[in-house]
Design a protein around this motif. Structure first.
Motif, mmCIF file in Angstrom:
data_model
loop_
_atom_site.group_PDB
_atom_site.id
_atom_site.type_symbol
_atom_site.label_atom_id
_atom_site.label_comp_id
_atom_site.label_asym_id
_atom_site.label_seq_id
_atom_site.Cartn_x
_atom_site.Cartn_y
_atom_site.Cartn_z
ATOM 1 N N ASP A 1 1.039 -1.182 0.167
ATOM 2 C CA ASP A 1 0.028 -0.005 0.126
ATOM 3 C C ASP A 1 1.022 1.306 -0.243
ATOM 4 N N VAL A 2 0.461 2.236 -0.605
ATOM 5 C CA VAL A 2 1.025 3.742 -0.646
ATOM 6 C C VAL A 2 0.061 4.563 0.253
ATOM 7 N N PRO A 3 0.694 5.709 0.706
ATOM 8 C CA PRO A 3 -0.286 6.712 1.116
ATOM 9 C C PRO A 3 -1.038 7.329 0.432
ATOM 10 N N ALA A 4 -2.383 7.798 0.943
ATOM 11 C CA ALA A 4 -3.185 8.617 -0.351
ATOM 12 C C ALA A 4 -2.918 9.796 -0.669
ATOM 13 N N ARG A 5 -3.177 10.255 -1.784
ATOM 14 C CA ARG A 5 -2.776 11.642 -2.060
ATOM 15 C C ARG A 5 -2.803 12.754 -0.962
ATOM 16 N N GLY A 6 -1.537 13.286 -0.929
ATOM 17 C CA GLY A 6 -1.527 14.339 0.091
ATOM 18 C C GLY A 6 -1.230 13.908 1.534
ATOM 19 N N VAL A 7 -0.933 12.398 1.723
ATOM 20 C CA VAL A 7 -0.887 12.145 2.942
ATOM 21 C C VAL A 7 0.701 11.637 3.111
ATOM 22 N N LEU A 8 1.132 12.384 4.171
ATOM 23 C CA LEU A 8 2.489 11.927 4.484
ATOM 24 C C LEU A 8 2.585 11.006 5.581
ATOM 25 N N ARG A 9 3.646 9.843 5.089
ATOM 26 C CA ARG A 9 3.781 8.813 6.313
ATOM 27 C C ARG A 9 5.035 8.558 6.463
ATOM 28 N N GLY B 1 2.356 10.594 -0.537
ATOM 29 C CA GLY B 1 1.193 10.078 -1.681
ATOM 30 C C GLY B 1 1.027 11.244 -2.690
ATOM 31 N N ILE B 2 1.522 10.920 -3.930
ATOM 32 C CA ILE B 2 1.131 11.902 -4.972
ATOM 33 C C ILE B 2 -0.069 11.606 -5.652
ATOM 34 N N LEU C 1 12.491 -2.669 15.596
ATOM 35 C CA LEU C 1 11.053 -2.136 16.051
ATOM 36 C C LEU C 1 10.605 -1.075 14.908
ATOM 37 N N VAL C 2 9.354 -1.000 14.719
ATOM 38 C CA VAL C 2 8.959 -0.193 13.598
ATOM 39 C C VAL C 2 7.661 0.675 14.262
ATOM 40 N N LEU C 3 7.664 1.940 14.013
ATOM 41 C CA LEU C 3 6.916 2.902 14.473
ATOM 42 C C LEU C 3 6.418 3.959 13.154
ATOM 43 N N ARG C 4 5.241 4.079 13.090
ATOM 44 C CA ARG C 4 4.878 4.764 11.849
ATOM 45 C C ARG C 4 3.625 5.399 12.263
ATOM 46 N N ALA C 5 3.637 6.889 11.493
ATOM 47 C CA ALA C 5 2.447 7.656 11.748
ATOM 48 C C ALA C 5 2.076 8.140 10.514
ATOM 49 N N THR C 6 1.025 8.779 10.310
ATOM 50 C CA THR C 6 0.388 9.332 8.895
ATOM 51 C C THR C 6 -0.202 10.548 9.434
ATOM 52 N N ARG C 7 0.208 11.517 8.555
ATOM 53 C CA ARG C 7 -0.694 12.947 8.450
ATOM 54 C C ARG C 7 -1.107 13.571 7.241
ATOM 55 N N LYS C 8 -2.397 14.015 7.136
ATOM 56 C CA LYS C 8 -2.583 14.455 5.783
ATOM 57 C C LYS C 8 -2.135 16.056 5.669
ATOM 58 N N LEU C 9 -1.509 16.062 4.542
ATOM 59 C CA LEU C 9 -0.935 17.496 4.446
ATOM 60 C C LEU C 9 -1.773 18.468 3.485
ATOM 61 N N PHE C 10 -2.535 17.765 2.432
ATOM 62 C CA PHE C 10 -3.147 18.547 1.549
ATOM 63 C C PHE C 10 -4.207 17.809 0.828
#
Length: 515
Positions: A31-39, A119-120, A506-515
């Protein structure tokens, strides 16, 4: 020892998060982050090992200096000294020994990669991975004089006085042999007998062996010599006295009355460290003593990547990823003993294919990667892979063509709850041999001049072709905005020179929508 860039920088994330409908996975997912989402993913990994797989079997890192007889098996200068002493002393069965040793080595490598993926479109993303690397070596050496017949070459610790004494010894020896050759010149040609000619040939062999033992070959010498109280040391003194007597009677050649300076004391830990650090041609010229706990931080090789999700079905998904690994990793010095490379400091191009199959609570994830590594240069001490201590004079700047590689990672997981899954991992990796070559014929000649013998750069190729298999356990957890996981993997088999590593990730991951 060989570096471990293949086991860290080239492997996909060990444990990653999952989408809202599934748990996280144990290899790079599709999977890839949705458009405008930073992971953003923080993926710290710890590798530890104290032995390695070789073509000759599994071997402890401390094996070169461990055993009842620490000698020429892993130290080429001691092996050459052993041959010279056999000739000079007449003891055909002489076995050189620094004593009994116990060398414990544990190496650790920690990588702290931080990846930002944007995500582009809903299928295409681009990412930047920046790794910080910490390498650490913990080593301790206990060297006992039990069974030792070698000590420190006095040239290493007492340069001025001993060089003068040995210079006088060899000057007298050479002068006596020249006069003996003058007498041999008056003999009839072979096969007619000639005592002067026969004695000259035999004693010149002793002289050359002694000179090789004291001063070495070319521009490098041995940091060790037989102890003057040892059987070999006494045999050398007896051989020299016999030659001096033989020159006086019946050839009437006097003026040769000195003796060679041998080692007076057995080797201690402090003296051994001095030999390792000594820039003298009879030392090894390393820049630091590894018999302590030490570590250092460096920037690793930065990665740029683009991922495209080809298929996004309910039960099957697939994605392609292209990775460019930049030559940003710090270059390490060939003058460091027990060196760990931070990165290969050259351009690598890697392609990855990720696939996922989901059936009920089962999730199978398969990732295949293959890469071509671009040629570059590398400074190395030219010697066989099992040569533990190599003189600084063997250092050369070489052309280096690292082998291409392919790897496969498989991770079946079982969802025990909507947010939690466990499973195991399996990884296979295969890399072709590296190829080393001198940058010019003059470099080869210069190395042969310094060492006193020719050594092909291709001697470094051995062991660089690698294959390994890793097995492990993984568990993952995710919520809509935060994901995490943990895995432990162990290298269970290998060919070439492959560290028998245990990997904690160990993996830690967070997502945030930029636009």
């Amino acid at each position: 020892m060989r570096t471990l860039r293949f086991l860290l920088v080239l492997v996909g994330p060990a444990v990653t998060g999952g989408a809202s409908l599934a748990a996280a996975q144990a290899v790079e997912r599709t999977d890839v982050p949705a458009r405008g989402v930073l992971r953003v993913t923080f993926d710290p990994r710890i590798m530890t090992w104290n032995d390695e797989f070789t073509d000759a079997g599994r071997m402890k890192l401390g094996a070169p200096l461990t055993g009842d007889t620490v000698g020429g098996r892993y130290i080429p200068v001691v092996a050459r000294l052993e041959q010279n002493v056999r000739v000079a002393s007449g003891l055909a069965g002489f076995v050189a020994s620094l004593g009994a040793g116990l060398f414990n080595v544990r190496q650790e490598r920690r990588t702290y990669p931080t990846t930002a993926e944007l995500g582009i479109t809903n299928r295409l993303s681009v990412s930047l991975m920046v790794p910080m690397v910490r390498v650490q070596t913990r080593a301790s050496l206990q060297l006992s004089n039990r069974g030792a017949n070698l000590g420190v070459n006095p040239l290493v610790v007492n340069t001025l006085g001993v060089r003068g004494k040995d210079s006088a010894f060899f000057a007298q020896f050479d002068s006596a042999l020249v006069r003996l050759d003058q007498q041999a010149a008056g003999c009839a040609l072979p096969p007619s007998p000639c005592a002067a000619r026969d004695s000259s040939a035999r004693w010149r062999g002793v002289r050359d062996a002694l000179h090789g033992a004291v001063y070495g070959a070319g521009q490098t010498g041995s940091p060790f010599l037989p102890l003057d109280t040892s059987t070999a040391g006494q045999a050398i003194d007896t051989a020299i006295a016999r030659i001096q007597q033989g020159l006086r009677v019946p050839f009437g050649i006097a003026g040769f009355d000195t003796t060679v300076a041998l080692a007076s004391d057995t080797l201690t830990g402090a003296a051994f460290e001095q030999i390792l650090l000594s820039p003298d041609p009879n030392g090894f010229g390393y820049v630091s003593v590894p018999f302590i706990r030490n570590f250092r931080y460096r920037l690793g090789d930065v990665e740029l990547a683009a991922k495209y999700r080809l298929v996004a079905g309910a039960h099957y998904a697939a994605a392609l990823q292209a990775v460019v690994r930049l030559p940003t990793g710090a270059k390490d010095s060939a003058n460091e003993l027990l060196i760990q490379h931070i990165g290969d400091h050259q351009l690598d191009l890697e392609g990855r294919l990720m696939q996922e199959l989901s059936v009920g609570p089962l999730w199978l994830n398969v990732a295949v990667r293959a890469a071509t590594q671009r040629p570059g240069t590398q400074v190395r001490r030219v010697a066989p892979w099992d040569a533990f201590l190599v003189p600084a004079a063997a250092t050369a700047d070489l052309r280096w063509d690292p082998g291409d590689y392919v790897g496969v990672d498989v991770a079946p997981l079982v969802r025990l709850a909507p947010e939690f899954a466990v499973g195991f991992t399996a990884g296979y990796f295969s890399k072709q041999r590296d190829h080393y070559a001198f940058q010019s014929p003059q470099d080869s000649v210069a190395l042969a001049t310094r060492m006193g013998f020719a050594t092909p750069a291709s001697v470094l190729d051995a062991g660089t072709g690698q294959r390994w298999l890793r097995l492990g356990f993984a568990m993952t957890y995710h919520t809509p905005g935060v994901e995490g996981g943990f895995s432990i993997e162990q290298t269970v088999s290998g060919a070439g020179l492959v560290p028998a590593v245990t990997i904690y990730r160990l993996v830690l991951r967070a997502t945030r929508k930029l636009f």
